[in-house]
Design an enzyme around this catalytic site. Sequence first.
Site, PDB file in Angstrom:
ATOM      1  N   THR A  14      38.321  15.276 -21.705  1.00 36.10           N
ATOM      2  CA  THR A  14      39.517  15.078 -20.633  1.00 36.10           C
ATOM      3  C   THR A  14      40.304  14.600 -21.290  1.00 36.10           C
ATOM      4  O   THR A  14      41.692  15.475 -21.935  1.00 36.10           O
ATOM      5  CB  THR A  14      39.393  15.754 -19.427  1.00 36.10           C
ATOM      6  OG1 THR A  14      38.173  16.421 -19.059  1.00 36.10           O
ATOM      7  CG2 THR A  14      40.334  15.367 -18.478  1.00 36.10           C
ATOM      8  N   THR A  89      33.299  13.098 -19.988  1.00 36.22           N
ATOM      9  CA  THR A  89      32.763  12.506 -18.753  1.00 36.22           C
ATOM     10  C   THR A  89      31.628  12.976 -18.242  1.00 36.22           C
ATOM     11  O   THR A  89      30.767  12.476 -17.854  1.00 36.22           O
ATOM     12  CB  THR A  89      34.147  12.349 -17.405  1.00 36.22           C
ATOM     13  OG1 THR A  89      34.106  13.472 -16.881  1.00 36.22           O
ATOM     14  CG2 THR A  89      34.842  11.119 -18.275  1.00 36.22           C
ATOM     15  N   ASP A  90      31.851  14.349 -18.668  1.00 32.03           N
ATOM     16  CA  ASP A  90      30.147  14.894 -17.816  1.00 32.03           C
ATOM     17  C   ASP A  90      29.416  14.443 -18.716  1.00 32.03           C
ATOM     18  O   ASP A  90      27.680  14.643 -18.011  1.00 32.03           O
ATOM     19  CB  ASP A  90      30.444  16.404 -18.527  1.00 32.03           C
ATOM     20  CG  ASP A  90      31.526  17.806 -17.962  1.00 32.03           C
ATOM     21  OD1 ASP A  90      31.408  16.641 -16.693  1.00 32.03           O
ATOM     22  OD2 ASP A  90      31.567  18.491 -17.554  1.00 32.03           O
TER      23      ASP A  90
END
Length: 331
Positions: A14, A89-90
């Site tokens: 992101t 970030t996942d």
Amino acid sequence: MPLPTVAIGALGGTIAMVAGTSGGVEPELSAEQLAKSVPGISELATIHAKTLAKLPSGSLSFKVLFDALDWANNEVDEGAKAVILTQGTDTLEESAFLLSLYWQKPQPLIITGAMRAPMAAGADGPANLLSSLLVAIDEQSIGRGVMVVMNDEIHSPYFVRKSQSLKVETFKSGLIGPLGAVVEAKPVFFRSTDRLPKPLSQPKTLDKKVALVEACLSSGSDHLELVFSSGIYQGVVIAGFGSGHVSFEEADIIKNYAHKLPVIMATRAYSGPTSEKTYGYKGSEIDLMRGGVLMGGWLSPLKARLLLWALLSARHDKEGIEKEWKHWQIG
């Protein structure tokens, strides 16, 4: 006095996303563009930025991460004071933990990302990158290994987890709390690093497979039998109920296979460790440990899977894994 050199490697996520043709955002920004988005960065360090991948974090792989690790090692060998890796970030908590198993340099390796894309109101990417840089160049960071820096907090990769799907303050370390925080452009450390074994040598092959299965209410045991009997996996991690429990049916299957391959019991709860000597009923930790199951301790199921994979990739047999596993437990 010359500015320190800091290497920034971008893997996507992101923090690097822009509007795409799909109607949503996609990772397209380069490492150079990310570095330029941080006000005053050129006054703090000499930046060597490199785009290593442009992937959403769910599509990162062991190979991509080990390639990034090789790049980071080379940057330090050529004089970098620290290395920062940006990613989505996942899977950030998994990437950080995996890299921490293998990072052998005293120079810090910082992992960061963003919850909001660059064009969003209140985009957090530049702030996270700036905080990461401030931690990276601070003398207190030397010897602390891999750290996660998000939302002005510094976390240990051993404990940190993504706790909320969308909020910028998502990364938390449960009961342990963060290692420190960035306050007025200065890292403040609350505690020392976790006492863990020396990092591992990088594996020569990446072909080991470890399954992760979550215990669920009345889920039956057929899926677990399929995992064990498939012959695909060299190890299995169970995300168990509570402090490391399963149903009667699942307990029978687990104990039937635990003498053949390593089985780790973690907890599916957000925070806290597995227990070892509290519950004694069938499917509890005492029952499972007597059947040859190892308890995950404070490691989340995701990180227990990575550690088991690393030990299998280091060519440890079941007995060797049982011995090494104890060294990675805290408490």
